[in-house]
Motif scaffolding. Structure first.
Motif, short mmCIF file in Angstrom:
data_model
loop_
_atom_site.label_atom_id
_atom_site.label_comp_id
_atom_site.label_asym_id
_atom_site.label_seq_id
_atom_site.Cartn_x
_atom_site.Cartn_y
_atom_site.Cartn_z
N MET A 57 39.52 18.22 15.66
CA MET A 57 38.92 18.19 14.34
C MET A 57 37.50 18.75 14.40
O MET A 57 36.81 18.62 15.39
CB MET A 57 38.87 16.75 13.81
N MET A 58 37.09 19.37 13.30
CA MET A 58 35.73 19.88 13.16
C MET A 58 35.01 18.95 12.18
O MET A 58 35.35 18.90 11.00
CB MET A 58 35.75 21.32 12.64
N LEU A 59 34.05 18.20 12.68
CA LEU A 59 33.40 17.17 11.89
C LEU A 59 32.07 17.66 11.34
O LEU A 59 31.29 18.31 12.04
CB LEU A 59 33.20 15.91 12.73
N ARG A 60 31.82 17.33 10.09
CA ARG A 60 30.56 17.64 9.44
C ARG A 60 30.04 16.37 8.78
O ARG A 60 30.62 15.31 8.89
CB ARG A 60 30.75 18.76 8.41
N ARG A 61 28.93 16.47 8.07
CA ARG A 61 28.33 15.30 7.45
C ARG A 61 29.15 14.76 6.28
O ARG A 61 28.98 13.63 5.86
CB ARG A 61 26.91 15.63 6.96
N SER A 62 30.07 15.57 5.74
CA SER A 62 30.89 15.12 4.63
C SER A 62 31.99 14.20 5.14
O SER A 62 32.17 14.01 6.34
CB SER A 62 31.52 16.33 3.92
N ALA A 63 32.75 13.61 4.20
CA ALA A 63 33.82 12.69 4.57
C ALA A 63 35.07 13.42 5.03
O ALA A 63 35.97 12.82 5.60
CB ALA A 63 34.16 11.78 3.38
N LEU A 64 35.16 14.74 4.79
CA LEU A 64 36.38 15.48 5.08
C LEU A 64 36.54 15.78 6.57
O LEU A 64 35.56 15.90 7.30
CB LEU A 64 36.39 16.80 4.31
N TYR A 65 37.80 15.92 6.98
CA TYR A 65 38.13 16.40 8.31
C TYR A 65 38.59 17.85 8.20
O TYR A 65 39.42 18.19 7.36
CB TYR A 65 39.27 15.56 8.92
N TYR A 66 38.03 18.71 9.06
CA TYR A 66 38.37 20.12 9.06
C TYR A 66 39.07 20.49 10.36
O TYR A 66 38.86 19.86 11.40
CB TYR A 66 37.11 20.98 8.91
N VAL A 67 39.92 21.53 10.29
CA VAL A 67 40.55 22.07 11.49
C VAL A 67 40.23 23.56 11.58
O VAL A 67 39.92 24.20 10.57
CB VAL A 67 42.09 21.87 11.49
N ASN A 68 40.29 24.09 12.78
CA ASN A 68 40.01 25.51 13.01
C ASN A 68 41.26 26.31 12.71
O ASN A 68 42.03 26.67 13.59
CB ASN A 68 39.55 25.73 14.45
N MET A 69 41.48 26.60 11.45
CA MET A 69 42.66 27.34 10.99
C MET A 69 42.53 28.81 11.39
O MET A 69 41.52 29.46 11.11
CB MET A 69 42.77 27.21 9.47
#
Length: 251
Positions: free
Chosen positions: A188-200
């Protein structure tokens, strides 16, 4: 008491629904219309429950009324409003004992169009369990114990026998042994927001990679764009150029 909970990985705080007949007008004076028919959090029975003050570091953003920290969250066709509070959460452990942890959470007094299960007028939803990555998340508040890690496998609420499973945190959420060879994973790519991101990297159909520029999926340094994961959304939202390419391949 068994209660129904909505698991939301795009929301970084826990919301307990409070039925309108239990609202303390000293804390919340608006004319609200939500009626909740399931189990609920009886905050008046807690001796240590207290609304969150506006100077608390977890009062984000600072929406304040009468020096109490409020929140307002909107979903596509529903939403929840209320104020933040702090109390002690009690979790059962595998040794049949209980663990107690102080935590900040939301008290939802105005919860609009939030239904659950069989979609009847008897709305039995009692809480929204926010497992996003933001600072107000239970994962972050109790990170000493959760390790910012959770795993779950939830059955459909439409199953006739209504089976139940567990949400695992910390070391209990780590795949071990034979599972490691059978489970695909990505960081997962984590940022300050609540969302979880992936390296698509791209989209493939029947083993063929579509002609889509990978840059369209990338998360910018300022936190914009990117490919976020939302298990609670039935739709996938794509950039226009990506959607056109995918549609031409499928239609």
């Amino acid at each position: 008491m068994l209660i129904s909970s909505i698991l939301d990985k795009t929301n970084d705080f826990h919301v307990k629904v409070i039925p309108i007949d239990s609202i303390d007008s000293a804390y919340f004076s608006e004319n609200l219309t939500f009626e909740e028919r399931g189990g609920n959090f009886k905050y008046r029975e807690s001796s240590i429950f207290h609304p969150l003050s506006c100077d608390h570091p977890l009062c984000i953003p600072k929406i304040c009324q009468q020096e109490i920290c409020h929140y307002d969250v909107s979903y596509p066709e529903s939403g929840t409003r209320g104020w933040f509070a702090h109390d002690t959460f009690i979790f059962s452990s595998g040794t049949k004992t209980s663990e107690r942890f102080p935590a900040v959470f939301g008290c939802g007094f105005d919860d609009r169009n939030i239904s659950f299960g069989d979609e009847t007028p008897n709305n039995v939803t009692a809480e929204i369990m926010g497992l996003g990555y933001g600072p107000r998340s239970i994962l972050n508040q109790l990170r000493q114990y959760t390790g910012l890690r959770f795993a779950y496998c939830l059955p459909s609420w439409k199953e006739p026998n209504r089976t139940y499973t567990y949400i695992c945190f910390g070391n209990n959420a780590i795949f071990r042994g034979d599972l490691l060879s059978r489970v695909q994973s990505t960081r997962m790519m984590l940022r300050r927001s609540a969302l979880y991101y992936v390296n698509m990297l791209g989209i493939s159909i029947e083993g063929r990679r579509l002609n889509i520029n990978p840059a369209v999926f990338q998360l910018n340094p300022n936190g914009t764009d990117g490919f976020g994961m939302d298990s609670g959304s039935p739709q996938t939202y794509l950039a226009t150029s990506t959607y056109v390419t995918l549609r031409e391949e499928m239609v």
